[in-house]
Design a protein around this motif. Structure first.
Motif, PDB file in Angstrom:
ATOM      1  N   UNK A   1     -13.346  -4.294   0.788  1.00 26.06           N
ATOM      2  CA  UNK A   1     -12.609  -3.410  -0.107  1.00 26.06           C
ATOM      3  C   UNK A   1     -11.111  -3.471   0.136  1.00 26.06           C
ATOM      4  N   UNK A   2     -10.361  -3.255  -0.927  1.00 25.09           N
ATOM      5  CA  UNK A   2      -8.965  -2.868  -0.843  1.00 25.09           C
ATOM      6  C   UNK A   2      -9.014  -1.357  -1.037  1.00 25.09           C
ATOM      7  N   UNK A   3      -8.892  -0.631   0.050  1.00 27.95           N
ATOM      8  CA  UNK A   3      -9.050   0.821   0.041  1.00 27.95           C
ATOM      9  C   UNK A   3      -7.697   1.462  -0.235  1.00 27.95           C
ATOM     10  N   UNK A   4      -7.554   2.064  -1.410  1.00 26.76           N
ATOM     11  CA  UNK A   4      -6.303   2.712  -1.797  1.00 26.76           C
ATOM     12  C   UNK A   4      -6.399   4.178  -1.403  1.00 26.76           C
ATOM     13  N   UNK A   5      -5.422   4.626  -0.604  1.00 28.96           N
ATOM     14  CA  UNK A   5      -5.452   5.979  -0.047  1.00 28.96           C
ATOM     15  C   UNK A   5      -4.189   6.735  -0.465  1.00 28.96           C
ATOM     16  N   UNK A   6      -4.302   7.738  -1.350  1.00 28.20           N
ATOM     17  CA  UNK A   6      -3.125   8.545  -1.671  1.00 28.20           C
ATOM     18  C   UNK A   6      -2.807   9.476  -0.502  1.00 28.20           C
ATOM     19  N   UNK A   7      -1.520   9.617  -0.190  1.00 24.45           N
ATOM     20  CA  UNK A   7      -1.104  10.459   0.941  1.00 24.45           C
ATOM     21  C   UNK A   7      -0.178  11.551   0.440  1.00 24.45           C
ATOM     22  N   UNK A   8      -0.604  12.788   0.650  1.00 33.07           N
ATOM     23  CA  UNK A   8       0.177  13.955   0.247  1.00 33.07           C
ATOM     24  C   UNK A   8      -0.756  15.151   0.247  1.00 33.07           C
ATOM     25  N   UNK A   9      -0.219  16.313  -0.085  1.00 31.56           N
ATOM     26  CA  UNK A   9      -1.098  17.473  -0.259  1.00 31.56           C
ATOM     27  C   UNK A   9      -2.070  17.140  -1.388  1.00 31.56           C
ATOM     28  N   UNK A  10      -3.145  17.909  -1.528  1.00 31.63           N
ATOM     29  CA  UNK A  10      -4.094  17.649  -2.620  1.00 31.63           C
ATOM     30  C   UNK A  10      -3.378  17.663  -3.957  1.00 31.63           C
ATOM     31  N   UNK A  11      -2.445  18.606  -4.125  1.00 32.61           N
ATOM     32  CA  UNK A  11      -1.708  18.717  -5.386  1.00 32.61           C
ATOM     33  C   UNK A  11      -0.874  17.459  -5.640  1.00 32.61           C
ATOM     34  N   UNK A  12      -0.174  17.006  -4.595  1.00 39.01           N
ATOM     35  CA  UNK A  12       0.674  15.813  -4.735  1.00 39.01           C
ATOM     36  C   UNK A  12      -0.177  14.553  -4.928  1.00 39.01           C
ATOM     37  N   UNK A  13      -1.320  14.473  -4.263  1.00 43.91           N
ATOM     38  CA  UNK A  13      -2.205  13.313  -4.432  1.00 43.91           C
ATOM     39  C   UNK A  13      -2.726  13.252  -5.871  1.00 43.91           C
ATOM     40  N   UNK A  14      -3.092  14.408  -6.424  1.00 50.36           N
ATOM     41  CA  UNK A  14      -3.552  14.440  -7.815  1.00 50.36           C
ATOM     42  C   UNK A  14      -2.427  14.026  -8.768  1.00 50.36           C
ATOM     43  N   UNK A  15      -1.196  14.413  -8.408  1.00 48.29           N
ATOM     44  CA  UNK A  15      -0.043  14.035  -9.230  1.00 48.29           C
ATOM     45  C   UNK A  15       0.128  12.511  -9.222  1.00 48.29           C
ATOM     46  N   UNK A  16      -0.055  11.880  -8.065  1.00 46.36           N
ATOM     47  CA  UNK A  16       0.035  10.418  -7.990  1.00 46.36           C
ATOM     48  C   UNK A  16      -0.986   9.770  -8.924  1.00 46.36           C
ATOM     49  N   UNK A  17      -2.193  10.326  -8.978  1.00 46.16           N
ATOM     50  CA  UNK A  17      -3.227   9.791  -9.868  1.00 46.16           C
ATOM     51  C   UNK A  17      -2.837   9.985 -11.333  1.00 46.16           C
ATOM     52  N   UNK A  18      -2.267  11.151 -11.631  1.00 48.53           N
ATOM     53  CA  UNK A  18      -1.854  11.462 -13.008  1.00 48.53           C
ATOM     54  C   UNK A  18      -0.730  10.528 -13.465  1.00 48.53           C
ATOM     55  N   UNK A  19       0.220  10.252 -12.578  1.00 51.50           N
ATOM     56  CA  UNK A  19       1.378   9.423 -12.930  1.00 51.50           C
ATOM     57  C   UNK A  19       1.067   7.929 -12.924  1.00 51.50           C
ATOM     58  N   UNK A  20      -0.049   7.549 -12.331  1.00 53.43           N
ATOM     59  CA  UNK A  20      -0.432   6.139 -12.227  1.00 53.43           C
ATOM     60  C   UNK A  20      -1.851   5.973 -12.766  1.00 53.43           C
ATOM     61  N   UNK A  21      -2.007   5.868 -14.095  1.00 51.48           N
ATOM     62  CA  UNK A  21      -3.341   5.810 -14.704  1.00 51.48           C
ATOM     63  C   UNK A  21      -4.216   4.685 -14.138  1.00 51.48           C
ATOM     64  N   UNK A  22      -3.600   3.582 -13.731  1.00 47.29           N
ATOM     65  CA  UNK A  22      -4.366   2.481 -13.150  1.00 47.29           C
ATOM     66  C   UNK A  22      -5.081   2.944 -11.879  1.00 47.29           C
TER      67      UNK A  22
ATOM     68  N   UNK B   1       6.393   7.840  -6.437  1.00 51.20           N
ATOM     69  CA  UNK B   1       5.550   8.637  -7.341  1.00 51.20           C
ATOM     70  C   UNK B   1       4.941   7.752  -8.416  1.00 51.20           C
ATOM     71  N   UNK B   2       5.757   6.867  -8.969  1.00 50.55           N
ATOM     72  CA  UNK B   2       5.272   5.913  -9.965  1.00 50.55           C
ATOM     73  C   UNK B   2       5.393   4.524  -9.345  1.00 50.55           C
ATOM     74  N   UNK B   3       4.286   3.801  -9.305  1.00 51.00           N
ATOM     75  CA  UNK B   3       4.243   2.500  -8.644  1.00 51.00           C
ATOM     76  C   UNK B   3       4.131   1.391  -9.696  1.00 51.00           C
TER      77      UNK B   3
END
Length: 197
Positions: free
Chosen positions: A100-121, A62-64
């Motif tokens: 490109x270094x293509x970064x792909x979040x994997x999870x439901x839309x809700x979980x993917x948004x959470x990954x973005x929220x928890x990892x501001x970078x 969740x936090x990288x």
């Protein structure tokens, strides 16, 4: 007693997909950041993508904390494959363009948004999106909206756009077999009743 599973594809041994997983090279580097809730899922399409691409890696969490190092890959421009108002549609590389270094979040839309929220970078990366996509072949999950794809389908569409005329369709062979196997296991009647409405 749990069924024995393949250590590589993590499928039950009788349903191992390894023989169908290709070994594809790409100019693009793919970094899949998987929400932990997806890791043990029977339909883990991110794992199939990571196994089939030589220039890909899958990280679960969740936090990288190591994200700054992962994004600083020399020779690549990091971007996030995620829709948004400022997302730029992917097009084929120009001959001398840095890949490109293509970064792909994997999870439901809700979980993917959470990954973005928890990892501001992650949230601060330039965003890219797919311009036009075929309907999803993921017949076991109802798409939350038009153009929604499984992780492996999104990666294939992105690489097809970036690296044309090279095609990455072979990555979908184990995915199709996985879906067909799940439908066979549940039976046509159950599948029809629960998924074809």
């Amino acid at each position: 007693m749990p069924r024995p599973t393949c250590s590589r594809c993590q499928r039950p041994l009788g349903h191992c997909l390894c023989a169908l997983i290709p070994d594809l090279d790409s100019r693009t580097r793919v970094l899949i950041l998987q929400h932990p809730s997806e890791a043990g899922h029977a339909l883990n399409t991110a794992r199939l993508a990571a196994l089939g691409l030589a220039n890909a890696e899958l990280r679960v969490g969740e936090v990288f904390d190591d994200l700054p190092q992962w994004l600083a890959q020399p020779g690549y421009r990091a971007c996030l494959l995620f829709p948004g108002d400022d997302a730029v549609a992917l097009t084929a590389y120009a001959p001398a363009e840095q890949p490109l270094l293509l970064v792909v979040p994997d999870g439901t839309w809700r979980k993917a948004r959470k990954l973005l929220h928890l990892n501001p970078l992650l949230a601060g990366l330039p965003r890219v999106s797919l311009s036009s996509v075929a309907p999803s072949r993921y017949r076991l999950r109802k798409a939350p909206g038009e153009g929604a794809l499984s992780t492996v389908e999104a990666i294939v569409a992105a690489l097809d756009a970036l690296e044309a005329p090279q095609r990455f369709e072979a990555l979908l062979k184990p995915f199709d077999a996985l879906i067909d196997g799940q439908i066979a296991a549940m039976g046509e009647e159950v599948f029809t009743r629960n998924h074809l409405r």
